[in-house]
Write a protein that holds these residues in place. Structure first.
Motif, PDB file in Angstrom:
ATOM      1  N   GLY A 240       0.808  -1.210   0.000  1.00  0.00           N
ATOM      2  CA  GLY A 240       0.000   0.000   0.000  1.00  0.00           C
ATOM      3  C   GLY A 240       0.840   1.258   0.000  1.00  0.00           C
ATOM      4  O   GLY A 240       0.541   2.228  -0.716  1.00  0.00           O
ATOM      5  N   LEU A 241       1.922   1.263   0.780  1.00  0.00           N
ATOM      6  CA  LEU A 241       2.802   2.430   0.817  1.00  0.00           C
ATOM      7  C   LEU A 241       3.531   2.622  -0.505  1.00  0.00           C
ATOM      8  O   LEU A 241       3.639   3.740  -1.010  1.00  0.00           O
ATOM      9  CB  LEU A 241       3.815   2.274   1.958  1.00  0.00           C
ATOM     10  N   LEU A 242       4.055   1.534  -1.056  1.00  0.00           N
ATOM     11  CA  LEU A 242       4.788   1.640  -2.321  1.00  0.00           C
ATOM     12  C   LEU A 242       3.870   2.082  -3.457  1.00  0.00           C
ATOM     13  O   LEU A 242       4.250   2.894  -4.302  1.00  0.00           O
ATOM     14  CB  LEU A 242       5.442   0.297  -2.665  1.00  0.00           C
ATOM     15  N   ARG A 243       2.662   1.544  -3.498  1.00  0.00           N
ATOM     16  CA  ARG A 243       1.724   1.885  -4.582  1.00  0.00           C
ATOM     17  C   ARG A 243       1.212   3.315  -4.462  1.00  0.00           C
ATOM     18  O   ARG A 243       1.228   4.080  -5.437  1.00  0.00           O
ATOM     19  CB  ARG A 243       0.550   0.911  -4.568  1.00  0.00           C
ATOM     20  N   ASP A 244       0.736   3.686  -3.275  1.00  0.00           N
ATOM     21  CA  ASP A 244       0.040   4.963  -3.141  1.00  0.00           C
ATOM     22  C   ASP A 244       0.955   6.133  -2.818  1.00  0.00           C
ATOM     23  O   ASP A 244       0.591   7.283  -3.087  1.00  0.00           O
ATOM     24  CB  ASP A 244      -1.034   4.845  -2.055  1.00  0.00           C
TER      25      ASP A 244
ATOM     26  N   SER B 106       2.724 -13.279  -3.739  1.00  0.00           N
ATOM     27  CA  SER B 106       1.775 -12.518  -2.909  1.00  0.00           C
ATOM     28  C   SER B 106       0.505 -12.169  -3.669  1.00  0.00           C
ATOM     29  O   SER B 106      -0.140 -11.158  -3.362  1.00  0.00           O
ATOM     30  CB  SER B 106       2.427 -11.239  -2.386  1.00  0.00           C
ATOM     31  N   SER B 107       0.128 -12.983  -4.654  1.00  0.00           N
ATOM     32  CA  SER B 107      -1.055 -12.676  -5.460  1.00  0.00           C
ATOM     33  C   SER B 107      -2.334 -12.633  -4.617  1.00  0.00           C
ATOM     34  O   SER B 107      -3.319 -11.986  -4.998  1.00  0.00           O
ATOM     35  CB  SER B 107      -1.205 -13.686  -6.585  1.00  0.00           C
ATOM     36  N   ASP B 108      -2.329 -13.302  -3.465  1.00  0.00           N
ATOM     37  CA  ASP B 108      -3.502 -13.330  -2.597  1.00  0.00           C
ATOM     38  C   ASP B 108      -3.463 -12.245  -1.537  1.00  0.00           C
ATOM     39  O   ASP B 108      -4.341 -12.203  -0.662  1.00  0.00           O
ATOM     40  CB  ASP B 108      -3.621 -14.700  -1.930  1.00  0.00           C
ATOM     41  N   VAL B 109      -2.479 -11.352  -1.596  1.00  0.00           N
ATOM     42  CA  VAL B 109      -2.329 -10.274  -0.613  1.00  0.00           C
ATOM     43  C   VAL B 109      -2.593  -8.936  -1.293  1.00  0.00           C
ATOM     44  O   VAL B 109      -1.774  -8.473  -2.101  1.00  0.00           O
ATOM     45  CB  VAL B 109      -0.922 -10.280   0.014  1.00  0.00           C
ATOM     46  N   ALA B 110      -3.720  -8.341  -1.009  1.00  0.00           N
ATOM     47  CA  ALA B 110      -4.079  -7.065  -1.622  1.00  0.00           C
ATOM     48  C   ALA B 110      -3.379  -5.917  -0.920  1.00  0.00           C
ATOM     49  O   ALA B 110      -3.201  -5.936   0.313  1.00  0.00           O
ATOM     50  CB  ALA B 110      -5.592  -6.859  -1.568  1.00  0.00           C
ATOM     51  N   ALA B 111      -2.979  -4.912  -1.699  1.00  0.00           N
ATOM     52  CA  ALA B 111      -2.347  -3.725  -1.118  1.00  0.00           C
ATOM     53  C   ALA B 111      -3.354  -3.020  -0.206  1.00  0.00           C
ATOM     54  O   ALA B 111      -4.529  -2.858  -0.564  1.00  0.00           O
ATOM     55  CB  ALA B 111      -1.880  -2.792  -2.215  1.00  0.00           C
ATOM     56  N   MET B 112      -2.901  -2.610   0.966  1.00  0.00           N
ATOM     57  CA  MET B 112      -3.772  -1.878   1.894  1.00  0.00           C
ATOM     58  C   MET B 112      -3.965  -0.451   1.410  1.00  0.00           C
ATOM     59  O   MET B 112      -2.998   0.270   1.147  1.00  0.00           O
ATOM     60  CB  MET B 112      -3.152  -1.889   3.285  1.00  0.00           C
ATOM     61  N   SER B 113      -5.198  -0.034   1.276  1.00  0.00           N
ATOM     62  CA  SER B 113      -5.501   1.300   0.776  1.00  0.00           C
ATOM     63  C   SER B 113      -5.675   2.290   1.918  1.00  0.00           C
ATOM     64  O   SER B 113      -5.939   1.895   3.063  1.00  0.00           O
ATOM     65  CB  SER B 113      -6.790   1.259  -0.065  1.00  0.00           C
ATOM     66  N   GLY B 114      -5.513   3.567   1.599  1.00  0.00           N
ATOM     67  CA  GLY B 114      -5.825   4.619   2.551  1.00  0.00           C
ATOM     68  C   GLY B 114      -4.754   4.942   3.556  1.00  0.00           C
ATOM     69  O   GLY B 114      -5.017   5.699   4.502  1.00  0.00           O
ATOM     70  N   LEU B 115      -3.529   4.392   3.396  1.00  0.00           N
ATOM     71  CA  LEU B 115      -2.482   4.661   4.375  1.00  0.00           C
ATOM     72  C   LEU B 115      -1.911   6.068   4.237  1.00  0.00           C
ATOM     73  O   LEU B 115      -1.450   6.652   5.223  1.00  0.00           O
ATOM     74  CB  LEU B 115      -1.352   3.634   4.240  1.00  0.00           C
ATOM     75  N   VAL B 116      -1.888   6.595   3.014  1.00  0.00           N
ATOM     76  CA  VAL B 116      -1.351   7.937   2.808  1.00  0.00           C
ATOM     77  C   VAL B 116      -2.485   8.891   2.466  1.00  0.00           C
ATOM     78  O   VAL B 116      -3.511   8.485   1.913  1.00  0.00           O
ATOM     79  CB  VAL B 116      -0.268   7.960   1.700  1.00  0.00           C
ATOM     80  N   GLY B 117      -2.266  10.171   2.803  1.00  0.00           N
ATOM     81  CA  GLY B 117      -3.311  11.143   2.583  1.00  0.00           C
ATOM     82  C   GLY B 117      -3.301  11.669   1.173  1.00  0.00           C
ATOM     83  O   GLY B 117      -2.342  11.526   0.443  1.00  0.00           O
TER      84      GLY B 117
END
Length: 413
Positions: free
Chosen positions: A381-385, A402-413
């Protein structure tokens, strides 16, 4: 301060590594952003329950007894919400949390489920699901993914590769600028003995060199200069030396990242978190270490100056520690722990947790905090967003398996 190739013995004591990144990611540039990211690896396994205590869990007091952090204790924990409280050694992180510039992910772990420091750190830093799978790190491969689309200039003036001694998380094809703090942190006798035992099995030559150093030190230090000593503070107590070391390493990393023409991604490693004996969450070993880490975060914020608003700091460790205190008032190798996030770019002020509970039947193998959040989801999530690493690169090269691990959204503003 100068730069030099670090020795493997220096890496045992402490090191920092910074990537050279002389062009902004295309998407970030289009957005008018200049993001920075610093990863801090705590080597030795962090007791997440003593760092961020679940004071609202009805089984918390029974689990830790008089050593459980509580809001009304002799050293009160710092409230985060109606369920979690922060270790009292970390008032700076608490301030950032209240300013929505810090967040905590609890009950998190890598996919590793054994309890070897070396294998656990390998999985944490490689980004792969098993140890020994690769000789590069996920942070380096993330930059390579950006570089492959022309977003990074690998020939930048600050690009220096330092070879296999570089911490695994930053090892790989992308160029690295390495720096070792001038104030090297001396290991305790117990830490040195543990390192010696481990390296006798994995690296006999390094073990032999370490043993020679230990023998010289045991002779009384004649002719051996204390690397932490200076004319201004000839007799600093041990914890003051640790604080100085953490602050120097973190502050210097921040000054590099804050430069207009400096690197934008960095990594640091801090040793000493293997608290088997006399852990001392409220007053003692862990309390002191967390205070030093809190000071390091303060040094990063201060030295980043205006760039702090576009910065994310991720503090991670190889695994957690046992839910119960052991017979020597410490904790042993465990499973789930916490990830600490700080920075002006965060959407903070939250503890993110799918809480597993603390009843015996809810513990992992009836002894550890059960992991409910994959740490790779947080890092993705951090790397993507924040850095704008593309989803397909996160799946194919940065965090394979890690295909079954979705990136966590909303970590950055």
């Amino acid at each position: 301060m100068g730069f030099h190739l670090v020795s493997r013995r220096e890496v045992l004591i402490g090191s920092g590594a910074l990537f050279a990144w002389t062009q902004l990611p295309r998407l970030a540039r289009a957005e008018g952003r200049d993001p920075r990211m610093l990863v801090i690896v705590l080597r030795g396994a962090l007791d997440g329950l003593a760092t961020v205590a679940p004071v609202g869990d009805p089984d918390w007091i029974a689990l830790r007894g008089e050593r459980a952090l509580v809001l009304d204790g002799k050293t009160p924990a710092l409230p985060l919400d109606n369920f979690f409280a922060l270790n009292p050694a970390m008032p700076n992180l608490h301030r950032l949390y209240r300013a929505k510039q810090a967040a905590i992910v609890h009950a998190t772990a890598t996919p590793y489920r054994e309890r070897s420091h070396f294998d656990g750190q390998d999985v944490l830093e490689s980004g792969f699901a098993r140890p020994g799978a690769v000789d590069s790190g996920w942070l380096n491969r993330a930059l390579v993914a950006l570089e492959s689309e022309g977003r990074v200039n690998p020939g930048g003036a600050n690009a220096f590769g330092v070879g296999a001694v570089t911490p695994l998380v930053v090892r790989g094809k992308a160029p690295v600028l390495s720096w070792v703090p001038q104030k090297l942190l001396p290991a305790s006798d117990d830490t040195a003995a543990r390192l010696l035992e481990l390296y006798q099995h994995t690296d006999p030559k390094l073990a032999a060199a370490l043993e020679v150093r230990m023998r010289l030190t045991s002779l009384g230090g004649a002719g051996i200069e204390d690397p932490m000593a200076n004319s201004d503070s000839p007799a600093l107590p041990p914890i003051a030396r640790v604080r100085a070391y953490f602050a120097e390493a973190a502050g210097t990393a921040a000054r590099f990242l804050a430069k207009a023409d400096g690197p934008r991604v960095g990594a640091l490693g801090f040793v000493g978190w293997d608290t088997h004996i006399n852990e001392g969450a409220a007053a003692g070993q862990l309390h002191n270490l967390l205070g030093a880490l809190d000071g390091a975060i303060a040094a990063i914020e201060s030295n980043m100056a205006d760039a702090w608003r576009e910065t994310v700091v991720a503090v991670v460790t190889e695994f957690g520690r046992t839910a119960r205190i052991n017979g020597t008032y410490g904790t042993d190798h465990g499973t789930a722990t916490v990830a600490l996030l700080a920075g002006g770019a965060l959407n903070g002020g939250r503890v993110i947790a799918d809480w597993p509970g603390l009843k015996v039947e809810q513990l992992y193998e009836r002894r550890d905090l059960k992991p409910t959040t994959d740490l790779r989801a947080v890092l993705k999530g951090l790397l993507r967003d924040h850095l704008r690493v593309e989803e397909r690169a996160l799946l194919s090269s940065v965090f394979p398996d890690s295909s079954d691990v979705a990136a966590m959204s909303g970590l950055v503003g």
